[in-house]
Design a protein around this motif. Structure first.
Motif, PDB file in Angstrom:
ATOM      1  N   GLN A 178      -6.707  -6.475   3.770  1.00 38.68           N
ATOM      2  CA  GLN A 178      -7.223  -5.126   4.024  1.00 38.68           C
ATOM      3  C   GLN A 178      -6.119  -4.101   3.796  1.00 38.68           C
ATOM      4  OE1 GLN A 178     -10.487  -4.609   5.252  1.00 38.68           O
ATOM      5  NE2 GLN A 178     -10.714  -5.790   7.140  1.00 38.68           N
ATOM      6  N   TYR A 179      -6.503  -2.891   3.421  1.00 35.41           N
ATOM      7  CA  TYR A 179      -5.539  -1.814   3.151  1.00 35.41           C
ATOM      8  C   TYR A 179      -6.032  -0.511   3.770  1.00 35.41           C
ATOM      9  CZ  TYR A 179      -4.161  -5.186  -0.405  1.00 35.41           C
ATOM     10  OH  TYR A 179      -3.764  -6.329  -1.041  1.00 35.41           O
ATOM     11  N   SER A 180      -5.049   0.323   4.174  1.00 33.37           N
ATOM     12  CA  SER A 180      -5.404   1.648   4.683  1.00 33.37           C
ATOM     13  C   SER A 180      -4.451   2.678   4.051  1.00 33.37           C
ATOM     14  CB  SER A 180      -5.298   1.639   6.205  1.00 33.37           C
ATOM     15  OG  SER A 180      -5.690   2.877   6.708  1.00 33.37           O
ATOM     16  N   ARG A 181      -4.589   3.945   4.424  1.00 38.24           N
ATOM     17  CA  ARG A 181      -3.726   4.965   3.811  1.00 38.24           C
ATOM     18  C   ARG A 181      -2.247   4.756   4.138  1.00 38.24           C
ATOM     19  NH1 ARG A 181      -6.993  10.592   4.080  1.00 38.24           N
ATOM     20  NH2 ARG A 181      -7.882   9.688   5.949  1.00 38.24           N
ATOM     21  N   PRO A 182      -1.314   5.093   3.296  1.00 37.36           N
ATOM     22  CA  PRO A 182      -1.473   5.791   2.014  1.00 37.36           C
ATOM     23  C   PRO A 182      -1.846   4.847   0.858  1.00 37.36           C
ATOM     24  CG  PRO A 182       0.820   5.390   2.428  1.00 37.36           C
ATOM     25  CD  PRO A 182       0.101   4.866   3.630  1.00 37.36           C
ATOM     26  N   GLU A 183      -2.294   5.437  -0.237  1.00 35.54           N
ATOM     27  CA  GLU A 183      -2.724   4.657  -1.395  1.00 35.54           C
ATOM     28  C   GLU A 183      -1.559   3.877  -2.012  1.00 35.54           C
ATOM     29  OE1 GLU A 183      -5.843   7.194  -3.412  1.00 35.54           O
ATOM     30  OE2 GLU A 183      -5.012   6.028  -5.075  1.00 35.54           O
ATOM     31  N   ILE A 184      -0.359   4.497  -1.971  1.00 38.09           N
ATOM     32  CA  ILE A 184       0.823   3.782  -2.476  1.00 38.09           C
ATOM     33  C   ILE A 184       1.862   3.753  -1.351  1.00 38.09           C
ATOM     34  CG2 ILE A 184       2.682   3.748  -4.209  1.00 38.09           C
ATOM     35  CD1 ILE A 184       0.802   5.391  -6.009  1.00 38.09           C
ATOM     36  N   TRP A 185       2.368   2.582  -1.082  1.00 35.33           N
ATOM     37  CA  TRP A 185       3.400   2.418  -0.047  1.00 35.33           C
ATOM     38  C   TRP A 185       4.420   1.399  -0.549  1.00 35.33           C
ATOM     39  CZ3 TRP A 185       5.067  -1.660   3.080  1.00 35.33           C
ATOM     40  CH2 TRP A 185       5.886  -1.296   4.153  1.00 35.33           C
ATOM     41  N   HIS A 186       5.737   1.768  -0.496  1.00 36.25           N
ATOM     42  CA  HIS A 186       6.807   0.908  -1.034  1.00 36.25           C
ATOM     43  C   HIS A 186       6.463   0.458  -2.455  1.00 36.25           C
ATOM     44  CE1 HIS A 186       9.098  -0.409   2.843  1.00 36.25           C
ATOM     45  NE2 HIS A 186       8.888   0.886   2.805  1.00 36.25           N
ATOM     46  N   ASP A 187       5.983   1.398  -3.261  1.00 40.13           N
ATOM     47  CA  ASP A 187       5.605   1.138  -4.661  1.00 40.13           C
ATOM     48  C   ASP A 187       4.439   0.161  -4.811  1.00 40.13           C
ATOM     49  OD1 ASP A 187       7.422   2.832  -5.712  1.00 40.13           O
ATOM     50  OD2 ASP A 187       8.984   1.292  -5.981  1.00 40.13           O
ATOM     51  N   ASP A 192      -7.335  -1.355  -7.152  1.00 40.09           N
ATOM     52  CA  ASP A 192      -8.234  -0.323  -7.691  1.00 40.09           C
ATOM     53  C   ASP A 192      -9.680  -0.489  -7.226  1.00 40.09           C
ATOM     54  OD1 ASP A 192      -6.279   1.013  -9.009  1.00 40.09           O
ATOM     55  OD2 ASP A 192      -6.508  -0.139 -10.882  1.00 40.09           O
ATOM     56  N   VAL A 193     -10.117  -1.733  -7.185  1.00 43.79           N
ATOM     57  CA  VAL A 193     -11.529  -1.976  -6.871  1.00 43.79           C
ATOM     58  C   VAL A 193     -11.921  -1.364  -5.519  1.00 43.79           C
ATOM     59  CG1 VAL A 193     -11.058  -4.272  -5.918  1.00 43.79           C
ATOM     60  CG2 VAL A 193     -13.333  -3.761  -6.744  1.00 43.79           C
ATOM     61  N   LEU A 194     -10.981  -1.334  -4.573  1.00 44.16           N
ATOM     62  CA  LEU A 194     -11.303  -0.819  -3.236  1.00 44.16           C
ATOM     63  C   LEU A 194     -11.474   0.701  -3.247  1.00 44.16           C
ATOM     64  CD1 LEU A 194      -8.941  -3.018  -1.021  1.00 44.16           C
ATOM     65  CD2 LEU A 194     -11.355  -3.353  -1.525  1.00 44.16           C
ATOM     66  N   LEU A 195     -10.997   1.343  -4.315  1.00 45.63           N
ATOM     67  CA  LEU A 195     -11.126   2.798  -4.416  1.00 45.63           C
ATOM     68  C   LEU A 195     -12.306   3.172  -5.325  1.00 45.63           C
ATOM     69  CD1 LEU A 195      -7.323   3.479  -5.063  1.00 45.63           C
ATOM     70  CD2 LEU A 195      -8.484   3.483  -2.881  1.00 45.63           C
ATOM     71  N   SER A 196     -12.995   2.142  -5.852  1.00 43.29           N
ATOM     72  CA  SER A 196     -14.018   2.397  -6.870  1.00 43.29           C
ATOM     73  C   SER A 196     -15.318   2.937  -6.287  1.00 43.29           C
ATOM     74  CB  SER A 196     -14.328   1.094  -7.621  1.00 43.29           C
ATOM     75  OG  SER A 196     -14.995   0.203  -6.738  1.00 43.29           O
TER      76      SER A 196
END
Ligand code: ADE
Length: 478
Positions: A178-187, A192-196
Protein backbone atom coordinates in the motif's frame (compact mmCIF):
# COMPACT_ATOMS: atom_id res chain seq x y z
CA UNK A 1 -19.00 -8.34 23.58
CA UNK A 2 -17.80 -8.48 27.17
CA UNK A 3 -14.20 -9.54 27.90
CA UNK A 4 -12.67 -10.12 31.35
CA UNK A 5 -8.92 -10.51 31.76
CA UNK A 6 -7.83 -12.22 34.96
CA UNK A 7 -4.33 -10.93 35.70
CA UNK A 8 -1.79 -10.01 38.38
CA UNK A 9 -0.88 -6.87 36.39
CA UNK A 10 -4.11 -5.05 35.50
CA UNK A 11 -2.17 -1.83 34.87
CA UNK A 12 -0.51 -3.47 31.83
CA UNK A 13 -3.90 -3.61 30.12
CA UNK A 14 -5.30 -0.19 31.02
CA UNK A 15 -3.57 1.76 28.22
CA UNK A 16 -4.46 -0.90 25.65
CA UNK A 17 -8.15 -0.81 26.63
CA UNK A 18 -8.24 2.94 25.97
CA UNK A 19 -6.20 3.19 22.77
CA UNK A 20 -6.83 3.05 19.05
CA UNK A 21 -9.68 0.99 17.54
CA UNK A 22 -10.19 -1.10 20.67
CA UNK A 23 -10.46 2.07 22.79
CA UNK A 24 -12.98 3.51 20.36
CA UNK A 25 -15.04 0.32 20.40
CA UNK A 26 -15.12 0.54 24.19
CA UNK A 27 -16.27 4.16 24.00
CA UNK A 28 -18.99 3.26 21.49
CA UNK A 29 -20.21 0.53 23.84
CA UNK A 30 -19.57 -2.29 21.33
CA UNK A 31 -16.88 -3.81 23.57
CA UNK A 32 -16.68 -3.89 27.31
CA UNK A 33 -13.25 -4.78 28.75
CA UNK A 34 -12.38 -5.50 32.37
CA UNK A 35 -8.97 -6.15 33.87
CA UNK A 36 -9.61 -8.19 37.02
CA UNK A 37 -6.86 -8.16 39.64
CA UNK A 38 -6.47 -11.76 40.83
CA UNK A 39 -4.44 -10.59 43.85
CA UNK A 40 -7.57 -8.87 45.15
CA UNK A 41 -9.09 -12.35 45.66
CA UNK A 42 -6.25 -13.77 47.74
CA UNK A 43 -7.35 -14.90 51.21
CA UNK A 44 -3.76 -14.64 52.45
CA UNK A 45 -3.14 -11.74 54.82
CA UNK A 46 -0.18 -10.59 52.71
CA UNK A 47 -2.20 -11.03 49.50
CA UNK A 48 0.17 -13.78 48.38
CA UNK A 49 -0.99 -15.61 45.23
CA UNK A 50 1.91 -17.98 44.51
CA UNK A 51 3.63 -20.93 46.14
CA UNK A 52 6.25 -23.63 45.47
CA UNK A 53 5.29 -26.52 43.20
CA UNK A 54 4.83 -29.93 44.83
CA UNK A 55 7.60 -32.25 43.73
CA UNK A 56 10.07 -29.41 43.43
CA UNK A 57 11.31 -27.55 40.39
CA UNK A 58 12.20 -24.03 39.48
CA UNK A 59 9.99 -21.03 40.26
CA UNK A 60 6.58 -20.51 41.78
CA UNK A 61 3.05 -21.41 40.73
CA UNK A 62 -0.12 -19.32 40.89
CA UNK A 63 -2.40 -20.96 43.45
CA UNK A 64 -5.85 -22.29 42.67
CA UNK A 65 -7.93 -20.34 45.22
CA UNK A 66 -7.47 -16.70 44.11
CA UNK A 67 -7.73 -17.65 40.43
CA UNK A 68 -10.91 -19.64 40.99
CA UNK A 69 -12.56 -16.96 43.13
CA UNK A 70 -11.76 -14.25 40.57
CA UNK A 71 -13.11 -16.43 37.75
CA UNK A 72 -16.25 -17.31 39.71
CA UNK A 73 -16.87 -13.68 40.53
CA UNK A 74 -16.89 -12.61 36.87
CA UNK A 75 -18.66 -15.64 35.40
CA UNK A 76 -20.97 -16.57 38.25
CA UNK A 77 -19.55 -20.07 37.79
CA UNK A 78 -21.40 -20.32 34.46
CA UNK A 79 -20.26 -21.72 31.15
CA UNK A 80 -18.33 -18.73 29.81
CA UNK A 81 -15.63 -19.45 27.22
CA UNK A 82 -12.38 -19.18 29.21
CA UNK A 83 -9.07 -18.95 27.38
CA UNK A 84 -5.87 -19.73 29.24
CA UNK A 85 -2.99 -18.10 27.38
CA UNK A 86 -0.05 -20.45 27.62
CA UNK A 87 2.86 -21.64 25.48
CA UNK A 88 1.39 -25.13 26.04
CA UNK A 89 -1.76 -24.19 24.09
CA UNK A 90 -2.81 -24.70 20.48
CA UNK A 91 -1.52 -22.02 18.08
CA UNK A 92 -3.69 -18.91 17.77
CA UNK A 93 -4.90 -18.29 14.19
CA UNK A 94 -7.23 -15.96 12.30
CA UNK A 95 -9.76 -18.82 12.24
CA UNK A 96 -9.72 -19.02 15.99
CA UNK A 97 -10.13 -15.25 16.22
CA UNK A 98 -13.22 -15.54 13.99
CA UNK A 99 -14.65 -18.27 16.14
CA UNK A 100 -14.04 -16.39 19.40
CA UNK A 101 -15.55 -13.22 17.88
CA UNK A 102 -18.93 -15.01 17.84
CA UNK A 103 -19.04 -15.28 21.63
CA UNK A 104 -20.90 -12.71 23.72
CA UNK A 105 -18.56 -13.04 26.67
CA UNK A 106 -14.96 -14.21 27.04
CA UNK A 107 -12.53 -14.66 29.89
CA UNK A 108 -8.75 -14.57 29.37
CA UNK A 109 -6.66 -16.07 32.13
CA UNK A 110 -3.09 -14.79 32.28
CA UNK A 111 -0.47 -16.89 34.03
CA UNK A 112 2.72 -15.66 35.65
CA UNK A 113 5.67 -17.31 37.29
CA UNK A 114 5.84 -20.95 36.17
CA UNK A 115 2.13 -21.35 35.52
CA UNK A 116 -1.10 -22.06 37.39
CA UNK A 117 -2.20 -24.96 39.59
CA UNK A 118 -3.61 -27.63 37.24
CA UNK A 119 -6.76 -28.19 39.32
CA UNK A 120 -8.17 -24.71 38.81
CA UNK A 121 -7.38 -24.90 35.11
CA UNK A 122 -9.41 -28.10 34.88
CA UNK A 123 -12.40 -26.41 36.50
CA UNK A 124 -12.40 -23.18 34.54
CA UNK A 125 -10.56 -23.31 31.21
CA UNK A 126 -12.27 -24.17 27.91
CA UNK A 127 -9.38 -23.31 25.53
CA UNK A 128 -5.59 -23.45 25.93
CA UNK A 129 -4.07 -21.08 23.40
CA UNK A 130 -0.52 -19.98 22.54
CA UNK A 131 0.49 -17.05 20.35
CA UNK A 132 3.68 -18.72 19.15
CA UNK A 133 6.59 -20.98 19.88
CA UNK A 134 8.40 -18.71 22.30
CA UNK A 135 8.04 -18.07 26.01
CA UNK A 136 7.04 -14.70 27.46
CA UNK A 137 7.17 -13.69 31.11
CA UNK A 138 3.38 -13.61 31.44
CA UNK A 139 0.07 -13.95 29.67
CA UNK A 140 -0.87 -10.25 29.42
CA UNK A 141 0.79 -9.58 26.06
CA UNK A 142 -0.67 -12.72 24.45
CA UNK A 143 -4.11 -11.84 25.88
CA UNK A 144 -3.84 -8.36 24.34
CA UNK A 145 -2.80 -9.88 21.00
CA UNK A 146 -5.85 -12.13 21.02
CA UNK A 147 -8.26 -9.42 22.20
CA UNK A 148 -7.02 -7.16 19.41
CA UNK A 149 -7.46 -9.85 16.75
CA UNK A 150 -10.90 -10.85 18.07
CA UNK A 151 -12.10 -7.31 18.83
CA UNK A 152 -11.51 -5.96 15.35
CA UNK A 153 -13.76 -8.68 13.87
CA UNK A 154 -16.78 -7.56 15.87
CA UNK A 155 -19.14 -5.67 13.53
CA UNK A 156 -18.84 -1.92 14.05
CA UNK A 157 -15.34 -2.00 15.55
CA UNK A 158 -13.55 -1.25 12.27
CA UNK A 159 -14.93 1.84 10.57
CA UNK A 160 -14.92 0.34 7.13
CA UNK A 161 -16.97 -2.88 6.88
CA UNK A 162 -14.88 -4.40 4.12
CA UNK A 163 -11.47 -3.88 5.68
CA UNK A 164 -11.61 -7.09 7.71
CA UNK A 165 -12.43 -9.02 4.56
CA UNK A 166 -9.67 -7.74 2.36
CA UNK A 167 -6.51 -8.21 4.30
CA UNK A 168 -3.99 -10.94 5.02
CA UNK A 169 -5.32 -14.42 5.72
CA UNK A 170 -8.66 -13.87 4.02
CA UNK A 171 -8.64 -15.93 0.84
CA UNK A 172 -5.29 -17.41 1.90
CA UNK A 173 -3.34 -14.50 0.41
CA UNK A 174 -1.17 -11.89 2.11
CA UNK A 175 -2.13 -8.29 1.61
CA UNK A 176 -0.74 -6.30 -1.33
CA UNK A 177 1.65 -3.34 -0.78
CA UNK A 178 0.00 0.00 0.00
CA UNK A 179 1.11 3.60 -0.64
CA UNK A 180 0.06 7.02 0.60
CA UNK A 181 1.16 10.62 -0.04
CA UNK A 182 3.60 11.91 -1.22
CA UNK A 183 3.63 10.47 -4.74
CA UNK A 184 7.44 10.41 -4.75
CA UNK A 185 9.46 9.71 -1.62
CA UNK A 186 13.25 9.00 -1.53
CA UNK A 187 13.09 8.90 -5.35
CA UNK A 188 10.57 6.07 -5.17
CA UNK A 189 7.34 6.61 -7.11
CA UNK A 190 3.95 5.17 -6.28
CA UNK A 191 3.10 2.54 -8.98
CA UNK A 192 1.31 4.28 -11.89
CA UNK A 193 -1.65 1.93 -11.86
CA UNK A 194 -2.71 3.16 -8.40
CA UNK A 195 -2.99 6.71 -9.76
CA UNK A 196 -4.92 5.62 -12.87
CA UNK A 197 -8.40 5.70 -11.33
CA UNK A 198 -9.17 2.44 -13.17
CA UNK A 199 -10.61 0.27 -10.39
CA UNK A 200 -10.60 -2.93 -12.38
CA UNK A 201 -6.92 -2.54 -13.20
CA UNK A 202 -6.12 -1.61 -9.61
CA UNK A 203 -7.87 -4.76 -8.34
CA UNK A 204 -5.97 -6.89 -10.84
CA UNK A 205 -2.65 -5.32 -9.85
CA UNK A 206 -3.37 -5.84 -6.16
CA UNK A 207 -4.32 -9.46 -6.67
CA UNK A 208 -1.15 -10.08 -8.65
CA UNK A 209 0.97 -8.43 -5.94
CA UNK A 210 -0.77 -10.49 -3.25
CA UNK A 211 -0.13 -13.66 -5.18
CA UNK A 212 3.54 -12.88 -5.76
CA UNK A 213 4.09 -11.93 -2.15
CA UNK A 214 2.36 -15.03 -0.84
CA UNK A 215 4.19 -17.38 -3.23
CA UNK A 216 7.48 -15.91 -2.07
CA UNK A 217 6.93 -15.52 1.68
CA UNK A 218 4.32 -18.17 2.47
CA UNK A 219 4.46 -21.03 -0.06
CA UNK A 220 2.27 -23.07 2.32
CA UNK A 221 -0.58 -20.53 2.04
CA UNK A 222 -0.03 -20.14 -1.68
CA UNK A 223 -0.46 -23.87 -2.30
CA UNK A 224 -3.84 -23.68 -0.53
CA UNK A 225 -4.83 -20.66 -2.59
CA UNK A 226 -3.92 -22.40 -5.87
CA UNK A 227 -5.89 -25.50 -5.02
CA UNK A 228 -8.91 -23.38 -4.15
CA UNK A 229 -8.66 -21.48 -7.43
CA UNK A 230 -8.42 -24.74 -9.33
CA UNK A 231 -11.58 -26.04 -7.68
CA UNK A 232 -13.43 -22.77 -8.35
CA UNK A 233 -12.41 -23.04 -12.01
CA UNK A 234 -13.82 -26.52 -12.22
CA UNK A 235 -17.09 -25.66 -10.48
CA UNK A 236 -17.57 -22.63 -12.73
CA UNK A 237 -18.28 -25.06 -15.58
CA UNK A 238 -21.58 -25.81 -13.85
CA UNK A 239 -22.04 -22.49 -12.10
CA UNK A 240 -25.81 -22.69 -11.56
CA UNK A 241 -25.64 -25.92 -9.61
CA UNK A 242 -22.49 -25.13 -7.66
CA UNK A 243 -22.89 -21.43 -6.94
CA UNK A 244 -23.08 -22.07 -3.16
CA UNK A 245 -19.68 -23.80 -3.22
CA UNK A 246 -18.14 -21.28 -5.62
CA UNK A 247 -19.16 -18.28 -3.52
CA UNK A 248 -18.13 -19.93 -0.27
CA UNK A 249 -14.67 -20.58 -1.70
CA UNK A 250 -14.36 -17.17 -3.37
CA UNK A 251 -15.38 -15.29 -0.25
CA UNK A 252 -12.66 -17.12 1.65
CA UNK A 253 -15.13 -18.90 3.92
CA UNK A 254 -14.92 -22.55 2.93
CA UNK A 255 -11.99 -24.86 3.34
CA UNK A 256 -11.62 -27.98 1.21
CA UNK A 257 -11.90 -31.08 3.37
CA UNK A 258 -12.01 -33.44 0.40
CA UNK A 259 -11.81 -33.05 -3.36
CA UNK A 260 -11.29 -35.72 -5.97
CA UNK A 261 -12.95 -35.18 -9.35
CA UNK A 262 -16.65 -34.51 -8.75
CA UNK A 263 -16.50 -35.58 -5.11
CA UNK A 264 -16.28 -32.46 -2.99
CA UNK A 265 -16.65 -31.76 0.70
CA UNK A 266 -16.30 -28.13 1.87
CA UNK A 267 -16.52 -26.83 5.40
CA UNK A 268 -17.42 -23.33 6.51
CA UNK A 269 -16.10 -23.19 10.05
CA UNK A 270 -17.75 -19.88 10.84
CA UNK A 271 -21.28 -21.19 10.37
CA UNK A 272 -20.38 -24.85 11.06
CA UNK A 273 -21.87 -25.89 7.73
CA UNK A 274 -20.66 -28.51 5.25
CA UNK A 275 -21.36 -28.53 1.52
CA UNK A 276 -21.15 -31.90 -0.13
CA UNK A 277 -21.43 -33.33 -3.61
CA UNK A 278 -20.63 -36.93 -4.51
CA UNK A 279 -20.64 -38.82 -7.77
CA UNK A 280 -21.05 -42.29 -6.31
CA UNK A 281 -22.01 -44.06 -3.12
CA UNK A 282 -18.44 -45.06 -2.28
CA UNK A 283 -17.25 -41.44 -2.36
CA UNK A 284 -20.31 -40.33 -0.38
CA UNK A 285 -19.52 -42.91 2.27
CA UNK A 286 -15.91 -41.74 2.53
CA UNK A 287 -16.91 -38.11 2.81
CA UNK A 288 -19.52 -38.84 5.47
CA UNK A 289 -16.66 -39.92 7.72
CA UNK A 290 -14.97 -36.56 7.17
CA UNK A 291 -17.89 -34.35 8.22
CA UNK A 292 -16.64 -32.62 11.40
CA UNK A 293 -18.49 -33.65 14.54
CA UNK A 294 -19.61 -30.11 15.38
CA UNK A 295 -21.29 -29.59 11.96
CA UNK A 296 -24.78 -28.13 12.39
CA UNK A 297 -25.96 -28.07 8.78
CA UNK A 298 -25.12 -29.89 5.57
CA UNK A 299 -26.00 -28.59 2.12
CA UNK A 300 -26.10 -31.74 0.03
CA UNK A 301 -26.23 -31.70 -3.73
CA UNK A 302 -29.00 -33.81 -5.19
CA UNK A 303 -26.61 -36.36 -6.69
CA UNK A 304 -25.11 -37.07 -3.29
CA UNK A 305 -28.46 -37.77 -1.68
CA UNK A 306 -29.65 -39.84 -4.61
CA UNK A 307 -26.58 -42.01 -4.20
CA UNK A 308 -27.18 -42.47 -0.50
CA UNK A 309 -30.93 -42.84 -0.48
CA UNK A 310 -31.64 -44.56 -3.75
CA UNK A 311 -33.20 -47.90 -2.92
CA UNK A 312 -33.17 -47.20 0.83
CA UNK A 313 -35.99 -47.54 3.29
CA UNK A 314 -35.88 -43.78 3.85
CA UNK A 315 -37.72 -41.31 1.77
CA UNK A 316 -34.82 -39.76 -0.08
CA UNK A 317 -34.13 -36.98 -2.53
CA UNK A 318 -36.21 -38.63 -5.19
CA UNK A 319 -38.73 -40.02 -2.74
CA UNK A 320 -37.66 -43.58 -3.46
CA UNK A 321 -37.92 -46.39 -0.96
CA UNK A 322 -36.76 -50.01 -0.80
CA UNK A 323 -33.82 -51.92 0.68
CA UNK A 324 -31.46 -50.89 3.45
CA UNK A 325 -28.63 -48.48 2.69
CA UNK A 326 -26.44 -48.16 5.78
CA UNK A 327 -25.03 -44.74 4.78
CA UNK A 328 -28.51 -43.32 4.49
CA UNK A 329 -29.33 -44.64 7.94
CA UNK A 330 -26.09 -43.16 9.22
CA UNK A 331 -26.81 -39.67 7.96
CA UNK A 332 -30.44 -39.93 9.06
CA UNK A 333 -29.41 -40.75 12.59
CA UNK A 334 -27.49 -37.47 12.82
CA UNK A 335 -29.29 -35.10 10.50
CA UNK A 336 -32.85 -34.53 9.41
CA UNK A 337 -33.96 -33.14 6.08
CA UNK A 338 -34.98 -29.54 6.52
CA UNK A 339 -35.73 -28.42 2.97
CA UNK A 340 -35.17 -28.98 -0.72
CA UNK A 341 -34.16 -25.82 -2.55
CA UNK A 342 -33.31 -24.57 -6.00
CA UNK A 343 -30.42 -22.17 -6.26
CA UNK A 344 -30.92 -18.82 -7.97
CA UNK A 345 -28.08 -16.59 -9.05
CA UNK A 346 -27.66 -13.13 -10.43
CA UNK A 347 -24.86 -13.26 -12.97
CA UNK A 348 -24.91 -9.68 -14.23
CA UNK A 349 -22.53 -7.07 -12.88
CA UNK A 350 -24.93 -4.13 -13.18
CA UNK A 351 -26.85 -2.99 -10.11
CA UNK A 352 -30.65 -3.20 -10.15
CA UNK A 353 -33.00 -0.22 -9.78
CA UNK A 354 -34.48 0.10 -6.28
CA UNK A 355 -37.93 1.70 -6.37
CA UNK A 356 -38.69 1.85 -2.66
CA UNK A 357 -36.45 4.54 -1.20
CA UNK A 358 -36.59 3.94 2.54
CA UNK A 359 -34.43 0.85 3.05
CA UNK A 360 -31.99 0.87 5.96
CA UNK A 361 -29.49 -1.30 7.78
CA UNK A 362 -31.21 -2.91 10.78
CA UNK A 363 -29.96 -2.59 14.35
CA UNK A 364 -30.78 -4.46 17.55
CA UNK A 365 -33.74 -2.10 17.95
CA UNK A 366 -35.51 -4.11 15.25
CA UNK A 367 -34.59 -7.56 16.61
CA UNK A 368 -38.05 -8.15 18.13
CA UNK A 369 -39.79 -7.13 14.91
CA UNK A 370 -37.71 -9.49 12.77
CA UNK A 371 -37.63 -12.49 15.10
CA UNK A 372 -41.41 -12.35 15.63
CA UNK A 373 -41.95 -12.55 11.87
CA UNK A 374 -39.16 -14.85 10.72
CA UNK A 375 -40.07 -18.33 11.87
CA UNK A 376 -37.52 -20.62 10.15
CA UNK A 377 -34.63 -20.01 12.53
CA UNK A 378 -34.55 -18.93 16.16
CA UNK A 379 -34.10 -15.48 17.67
CA UNK A 380 -30.36 -15.99 18.25
CA UNK A 381 -29.86 -16.65 14.52
CA UNK A 382 -31.64 -13.42 13.61
CA UNK A 383 -29.68 -11.58 16.28
CA UNK A 384 -26.39 -12.80 14.80
CA UNK A 385 -27.48 -11.69 11.31
CA UNK A 386 -28.25 -8.18 12.60
CA UNK A 387 -25.02 -8.10 14.59
CA UNK A 388 -23.05 -9.00 11.45
CA UNK A 389 -24.59 -6.01 9.67
CA UNK A 390 -26.30 -8.00 6.90
CA UNK A 391 -30.00 -7.31 7.58
CA UNK A 392 -31.93 -4.50 5.91
CA UNK A 393 -35.46 -3.24 6.52
CA UNK A 394 -38.05 -1.44 4.39
CA UNK A 395 -39.89 1.42 6.10
CA UNK A 396 -43.04 3.38 5.22
CA UNK A 397 -43.60 6.64 7.09
CA UNK A 398 -41.13 5.52 9.74
CA UNK A 399 -42.84 2.15 10.32
CA UNK A 400 -41.06 -1.06 9.39
CA UNK A 401 -42.95 -3.09 6.77
CA UNK A 402 -40.43 -5.78 5.80
CA UNK A 403 -36.86 -7.04 5.82
CA UNK A 404 -34.24 -9.07 3.97
CA UNK A 405 -30.79 -10.39 4.84
CA UNK A 406 -27.87 -12.63 4.14
CA UNK A 407 -27.80 -16.09 5.67
CA UNK A 408 -24.80 -17.24 7.67
CA UNK A 409 -23.33 -19.21 4.76
CA UNK A 410 -23.77 -16.32 2.31
CA UNK A 411 -27.05 -16.87 0.43
CA UNK A 412 -29.63 -14.07 0.29
CA UNK A 413 -32.88 -14.71 2.10
CA UNK A 414 -34.87 -13.97 5.27
CA UNK A 415 -37.28 -12.01 3.05
CA UNK A 416 -40.52 -10.81 4.60
CA UNK A 417 -43.10 -8.13 3.76
CA UNK A 418 -46.16 -7.23 5.85
CA UNK A 419 -49.40 -8.65 4.41
CA UNK A 420 -50.85 -5.16 3.88
CA UNK A 421 -47.81 -4.06 1.88
CA UNK A 422 -47.50 -7.02 -0.47
CA UNK A 423 -47.88 -6.34 -4.21
CA UNK A 424 -46.43 -2.86 -3.70
CA UNK A 425 -43.00 -3.79 -5.11
CA UNK A 426 -41.40 -3.80 -1.66
CA UNK A 427 -40.07 -7.36 -1.84
CA UNK A 428 -38.59 -6.56 -5.22
CA UNK A 429 -36.94 -3.41 -3.89
CA UNK A 430 -35.56 -5.22 -0.85
CA UNK A 431 -34.14 -7.93 -3.04
CA UNK A 432 -32.65 -5.47 -5.56
CA UNK A 433 -31.12 -3.53 -2.67
CA UNK A 434 -29.56 -6.68 -1.22
CA UNK A 435 -28.26 -7.78 -4.64
CA UNK A 436 -26.62 -4.37 -5.10
CA UNK A 437 -24.93 -4.54 -1.68
CA UNK A 438 -23.59 -8.00 -2.58
CA UNK A 439 -22.32 -6.83 -5.98
CA UNK A 440 -20.48 -3.96 -4.27
CA UNK A 441 -18.40 -6.54 -2.45
CA UNK A 442 -17.45 -8.13 -5.78
CA UNK A 443 -19.54 -11.24 -5.06
CA UNK A 444 -22.18 -13.09 -7.09
CA UNK A 445 -25.54 -12.77 -5.35
CA UNK A 446 -27.41 -16.05 -4.97
CA UNK A 447 -30.25 -17.46 -2.94
CA UNK A 448 -31.93 -20.73 -2.05
CA UNK A 449 -35.67 -20.98 -2.65
CA UNK A 450 -37.69 -23.93 -1.35
CA UNK A 451 -39.16 -26.14 -4.03
CA UNK A 452 -42.86 -25.29 -4.28
CA UNK A 453 -42.51 -21.59 -3.49
CA UNK A 454 -43.67 -20.55 -6.95
CA UNK A 455 -44.27 -16.93 -5.94
CA UNK A 456 -40.63 -16.53 -5.02
CA UNK A 457 -39.39 -18.24 -8.20
CA UNK A 458 -41.54 -15.91 -10.30
CA UNK A 459 -40.10 -12.85 -8.52
CA UNK A 460 -36.50 -14.06 -8.84
CA UNK A 461 -36.83 -14.87 -12.50
CA UNK A 462 -38.52 -11.53 -13.23
CA UNK A 463 -35.52 -9.85 -11.64
CA UNK A 464 -33.11 -11.66 -13.93
CA UNK A 465 -31.88 -14.45 -11.66
CA UNK A 466 -31.15 -17.90 -13.11
CA UNK A 467 -32.41 -21.10 -11.56
CA UNK A 468 -30.30 -24.23 -11.04
CA UNK A 469 -31.55 -27.34 -12.82
CA UNK A 470 -30.75 -29.54 -9.81
CA UNK A 471 -31.73 -28.93 -6.20
CA UNK A 472 -29.76 -28.90 -2.98
CA UNK A 473 -30.97 -30.38 0.28
CA UNK A 474 -30.49 -28.69 3.60
CA UNK A 475 -29.90 -31.19 6.39
CA UNK A 476 -29.95 -30.00 10.00
CA UNK A 477 -28.35 -31.67 13.01
CA UNK A 478 -31.05 -33.49 15.02
N1 ADE B 1 2.57 -17.05 28.03
C1 ADE B 1 3.90 -17.06 27.93
N2 ADE B 1 4.29 -17.27 26.69
C2 ADE B 1 3.17 -17.40 25.93
C3 ADE B 1 2.91 -17.64 24.57
N3 ADE B 1 3.87 -17.80 23.68
N4 ADE B 1 1.61 -17.72 24.17
C4 ADE B 1 0.61 -17.59 25.06
N5 ADE B 1 0.81 -17.37 26.36
C5 ADE B 1 2.06 -17.27 26.81
Amino acid sequence: MKIHVLTLFPEMLKEFFQSSMIGRAVQKGILSLHAVDVRGYSLDKHKKVDDYPYGGGAGMLMQAQPVFDAWKDVTGGGRVRTVYVTPQGIPFTQRMAEELAKEEELVFLCGHYEGIDQRVLEETVTDYVSIGDYVLTGGELPAMVMIDAVGRLIPGVLGNDSSAEEESFYNDLLEYPQYSRPEIWHDKKVPDVLLSGDHRKISQWRLEQSRRRTAQIRPDLYAKYERRQELIGRLMKDKRNYIHMIESLRRGRAEILFWEGDDILLYDRRCVTCMISASCREAGRRMLDLIPGETRSVVASQAFLNELFCGSGHSGADGSGGGEVPEAARICSQFEIHSECSQLLYTQKTPLPVQHKDIRLLTMDQLDYVSERYSYDGRSYVEARIREGVMYGAFVEGEQVGFIGMHSEGSLGLLYVEEAYRRHGIARSLEAYMINRTLEKGWTPYGHVMVGNEGSFALQEKMGLYRSDRTVWWLERK
